[in-house]
Write a protein that holds these residues in place. Sequence first.
Motif, PDB file in Angstrom:
ATOM      1  N   SER A  82      -0.279   7.478   3.084  1.00 35.56           N
ATOM      2  CA  SER A  82       1.169   7.438   2.863  1.00 35.56           C
ATOM      3  C   SER A  82       1.900   8.633   3.470  1.00 35.56           C
ATOM      4  CB  SER A  82       1.453   7.412   1.350  1.00 35.56           C
ATOM      5  OG  SER A  82       0.990   8.595   0.735  1.00 35.56           O
ATOM      6  N   ARG A  96       4.133  -3.240   1.165  1.00 36.02           N
ATOM      7  CA  ARG A  96       3.826  -3.737  -0.177  1.00 36.02           C
ATOM      8  C   ARG A  96       4.056  -2.661  -1.230  1.00 36.02           C
ATOM      9  NH1 ARG A  96      -1.988  -3.952  -2.813  1.00 36.02           N
ATOM     10  NH2 ARG A  96      -1.374  -1.753  -2.835  1.00 36.02           N
ATOM     11  N   LEU A  97       4.667  -3.038  -2.338  1.00 33.60           N
ATOM     12  CA  LEU A  97       4.805  -2.179  -3.511  1.00 33.60           C
ATOM     13  C   LEU A  97       4.161  -2.914  -4.681  1.00 33.60           C
ATOM     14  CD1 LEU A  97       5.896   0.359  -4.907  1.00 33.60           C
ATOM     15  CD2 LEU A  97       8.040  -0.874  -5.304  1.00 33.60           C
ATOM     16  N   ILE A  99       2.967  -3.107  -8.428  1.00 33.68           N
ATOM     17  CA  ILE A  99       3.437  -2.516  -9.675  1.00 33.68           C
ATOM     18  C   ILE A  99       2.739  -3.180 -10.858  1.00 33.68           C
ATOM     19  CG2 ILE A  99       5.477  -2.114 -11.119  1.00 33.68           C
ATOM     20  CD1 ILE A  99       7.093  -2.861  -8.469  1.00 33.68           C
ATOM     21  N   LEU A 124      10.794  -4.687   1.447  1.00 37.90           N
ATOM     22  CA  LEU A 124       9.693  -4.441   0.521  1.00 37.90           C
ATOM     23  C   LEU A 124       9.102  -5.758   0.033  1.00 37.90           C
ATOM     24  CD1 LEU A 124      10.781  -1.510  -1.830  1.00 37.90           C
ATOM     25  CD2 LEU A 124       8.941  -1.508  -0.142  1.00 37.90           C
ATOM     26  N   LEU A 126       7.193  -7.124  -3.056  1.00 41.26           N
ATOM     27  CA  LEU A 126       6.896  -6.743  -4.432  1.00 41.26           C
ATOM     28  C   LEU A 126       5.715  -7.550  -4.959  1.00 41.26           C
ATOM     29  CD1 LEU A 126      10.509  -6.488  -5.903  1.00 41.26           C
ATOM     30  CD2 LEU A 126       9.092  -4.671  -4.925  1.00 41.26           C
ATOM     31  N   ASP A 143       0.116   0.718  -6.754  1.00 45.00           N
ATOM     32  CA  ASP A 143       0.864   1.874  -6.273  1.00 45.00           C
ATOM     33  C   ASP A 143       1.423   2.682  -7.433  1.00 45.00           C
ATOM     34  OD1 ASP A 143       0.763   1.493  -3.375  1.00 45.00           O
ATOM     35  OD2 ASP A 143       1.932  -0.308  -3.742  1.00 45.00           O
ATOM     36  N   HIS A 263       1.304   7.359 -10.922  1.00 42.54           N
ATOM     37  CA  HIS A 263       0.758   7.013  -9.609  1.00 42.54           C
ATOM     38  C   HIS A 263      -0.289   8.039  -9.221  1.00 42.54           C
ATOM     39  CE1 HIS A 263       2.859  10.233  -7.430  1.00 42.54           C
ATOM     40  NE2 HIS A 263       3.946   9.945  -8.153  1.00 42.54           N
ATOM     41  N   ARG A 272       8.705   4.254  -0.920  1.00 41.60           N
ATOM     42  CA  ARG A 272       8.867   3.056  -1.746  1.00 41.60           C
ATOM     43  C   ARG A 272       8.591   3.350  -3.216  1.00 41.60           C
ATOM     44  NH1 ARG A 272       3.981   2.925   0.764  1.00 41.60           N
ATOM     45  NH2 ARG A 272       2.140   2.337  -0.480  1.00 41.60           N
ATOM     46  N   VAL A 273       7.606   4.233  -3.481  1.00 40.99           N
ATOM     47  CA  VAL A 273       7.275   4.588  -4.859  1.00 40.99           C
ATOM     48  C   VAL A 273       8.355   5.489  -5.452  1.00 40.99           C
ATOM     49  CG1 VAL A 273       5.615   5.807  -6.323  1.00 40.99           C
ATOM     50  CG2 VAL A 273       4.810   4.303  -4.494  1.00 40.99           C
ATOM     51  N   PHE A 276      11.412   3.394  -6.275  1.00 38.24           N
ATOM     52  CA  PHE A 276      11.153   2.563  -7.452  1.00 38.24           C
ATOM     53  C   PHE A 276      11.236   3.393  -8.729  1.00 38.24           C
ATOM     54  CE2 PHE A 276       8.015   1.120 -10.599  1.00 38.24           C
ATOM     55  CZ  PHE A 276       8.548  -0.121 -10.903  1.00 38.24           C
TER      56      PHE A 276
END
Length: 290
Positions: A82, A96-97, A99, A124, A126, A143, A263, A272-273, A276
Amino acid sequence: MPNLLGETSGLMAFVRTVEAGSFSAAARDLNTTPSAVSKSVARLEKKIGTRLFFRTTRALTLTQDGQLFFKRVAPLLRELDSSDDAIRSQAAPSGRLRISMPGELAPLLLPGLFERFATAYPDLHLDIGLTDRFVDLIREDYDVVLRVGDPTQGDLIVRHLADLPMVVVAGLLGSAEALTGVPFARFMSGGMVSPLRLADGRTFIPSGRVDCDSGRALIYAARSGLGAAYLLRCLVARELNEGVLLDLVPELALPKLPFNALHAFGRTVPLRVKLFCDFMAGEAKVLAAI
């Protein structure tokens, strides 16, 4: 421990095999062959001088050394994977995220996630898992996970989002002491009944004949008169407003539970993290105020 800077392919093969569960599944993820993955892992084992997997015709199981090695290596590879986000921090997030969030909070969190967050970041993808159990974030390839309560998973990075109020609901009681004699619908996790905690530090294990592993089930049990329930207030706000459930001890101080995002990316958090978690911090403040 030998120098592993030149063993990136072997390390990636090892981590993806653990996460995917087999050489074949890891090969699909890495766009190579199962034989190539197996050979990469074998070279890595020879390099470090220990066996990482027990191999049989039916199963692939981590050795004790393999478990320790995975916990150490997987977060480092995630951070390396990352790290380009630090350079592209001004670009729109993509990819991709994945969760995980508690199923009981999903009705309160998913509308905003889908209607505002997903709309704001159309690139994104999800991938959302709903479960009240504490998932293995690294092994199950998440993630970020959202969890209520004190974090218990090793060296994960914890971002505190809010403190959520608790409530005891059912029929009317006069005092905190009276709670010890009230039958409860109890929350059970891992074979253990969760204690009821008071703000002054006192705790007790409630008695009752109904045990559940989700807040939603506890709500139904309380509504059916099978016992009081110790719950997040945000989960029963509508029932309280409608008079379906009653706050048994409104004057009793109950400790709030922390709501966290966890995380394993260390200091190099993917954009992205970060976005979010920022979004969920705002949503969590709404839950805390209910």
